[in-house]
Write an enzyme that holds these catalytic residues in place. Structure first.
Site, PDB file in Angstrom:
ATOM      1  N   SER A 276     -16.780 119.417  33.956  1.00 44.19           N
ATOM      2  CA  SER A 276     -17.915 120.294  33.687  1.00 44.19           C
ATOM      3  C   SER A 276     -17.446 121.636  33.115  1.00 44.19           C
ATOM      4  CB  SER A 276     -18.731 120.461  34.979  1.00 44.19           C
ATOM      5  OG  SER A 276     -20.001 121.009  34.701  1.00 44.19           O
TER       6      SER A 276
ATOM      7  N   ASP B 217     -25.976 111.279  34.174  1.00 42.03           N
ATOM      8  CA  ASP B 217     -25.683 112.650  34.566  1.00 42.03           C
ATOM      9  C   ASP B 217     -26.973 113.477  34.538  1.00 42.03           C
ATOM     10  OD1 ASP B 217     -24.838 115.363  34.655  1.00 42.03           O
ATOM     11  OD2 ASP B 217     -22.893 114.826  33.815  1.00 42.03           O
TER      12      ASP B 217
ATOM     13  N   HIS C  72     -23.255 113.303  37.687  1.00 37.99           N
ATOM     14  CA  HIS C  72     -22.367 114.447  37.484  1.00 37.99           C
ATOM     15  C   HIS C  72     -21.451 114.519  38.696  1.00 37.99           C
ATOM     16  CE1 HIS C  72     -21.660 118.176  35.191  1.00 37.99           C
ATOM     17  NE2 HIS C  72     -21.384 118.743  36.339  1.00 37.99           N
TER      18      HIS C  72
END
Length: 290
Positions: free
Chosen positions: A104, A235, A263
């Protein structure tokens, strides 16, 4: 095989790090995402990657875990500064360059390092991330459940351990996506360790206020390090389309989809992720630019 802890000093900033395996092996620097400490790279995951013949380093970004922590609401640094933290860790370990693996926000930090310090980056693996300069309104927004959940943060008493842990467990549950099998017990254990280990758990939210990276807008095509994108199909924070766009922006980038993932670094996907990182960091690829 257990990790060896070390504190790296970068000017006034102290960064908590932990290394696994033989320093003589190809180094891999793990950079976690926003609000999350190095614990989000689970011990078992690090040991599995180290077992593939890699010298693995994970660390706490500023404002999380045992690294330098400021007051809540006052980050006082940018994503550019966090990129320099990563380089400082390489310096402290005596590494000319390393393979960067970011999750991320961590992968956005890796993008900056690959552009600003190309000779230090042997390759990049971007997990559950997006283009550093992405602002396309046509891409799917964050899951409204997560927005609603974080909307309650203003009323959270961070001194209440149980309340803070419960908040994080719910964050983990939503982040895992609607298709994922959620392990509530594992999530709670990690949230408790995260809370107990943090200098100030509330300061992790400073990552939501970060700025920086503007000078690198439109420059992802200049990245010369071998680049791999790994992204979950479900996600809820950065949709799969973000991963596709990132892979399209970097010349020669590969894309691996995790069909049931959100995620997260779900335990069921560790084997595939480790194998992909091992393969990506094994080939000759393109050498870092001088």
């Amino acid at each position: 095989m257990s990790g060896i802890a070390r504190v790296v000093r970068h000017g006034p900033v102290h960064l908590a790090t932990e290394a696994f395996a033989d320093p003589g092996q190809p180094p891999v620097l793990l950079i976690m995402g926003a609000t999350a400490s190095m614990l989000w790279w689970p011990d078992e995951f690090c040991r599995a990657l180290a077992g593939k013949g890699r010298f693995v380093i994970r660390y706490d970004n500023r404002d999380v875990g045992r690294s330098t922590t400021g007051l809540p609401g006052e980050p006082g640094y940018t994503i550019d500064d966090m990129a320099e933290d990563a380089v400082a860790i390489l310096d402290a370990y005596g590494l000319a360059h390393a393979h960067f693996v970011g999750m991320s926000l961590g992968a956005m930090i890796a993008q900056i390092v690959a552009l600003k310090h190309p000779s230090r980056v042997a390759s990049v693996t971007a997990i559950s991330s997006a283009r550093l300069d992405e602002d396309d309104p046509d891409l799917a927004p964050m899951d409204p459940r997560l927005l609603e959940h974080f909307g309650r943060i203003a009323g959270l008493d961070w001194s209440d351990r149980e309340a803070a842990v419960a908040f994080h467990v719910e964050s983990f549950r939503i982040s895992a996506g609607r298709q994922a099998t959620f392990d509530a017990e594992r999530a709670r254990s990690r949230a408790e360790r995260e809370y107990d280990r943090a200098i100030n758990p509330q300061s992790a939210m400073n990552h939501a206020m970060l700025t920086g990276g503007e000078r690198y807008r439109g420059r992802l095509g200049d990245i010369r390090a071998p680049f791999l994108v790994i992204h979950g199909r479900h996600d809820p924070i950065l949709s799969f389309a973000h991963g596709v766009r990132l892979a399209e922006a970097v010349p020669g980038a590969g894309l691996v989809s995790l069909d049931d993932a959100g995620h997260e670094l779900n335990e069921r996907d560790w084997g595939l992720i480790v194998e992909e990182i091992h393969a990506h960091t094994s080939g000759p690829g393109r050498r870092p630019a001088p």
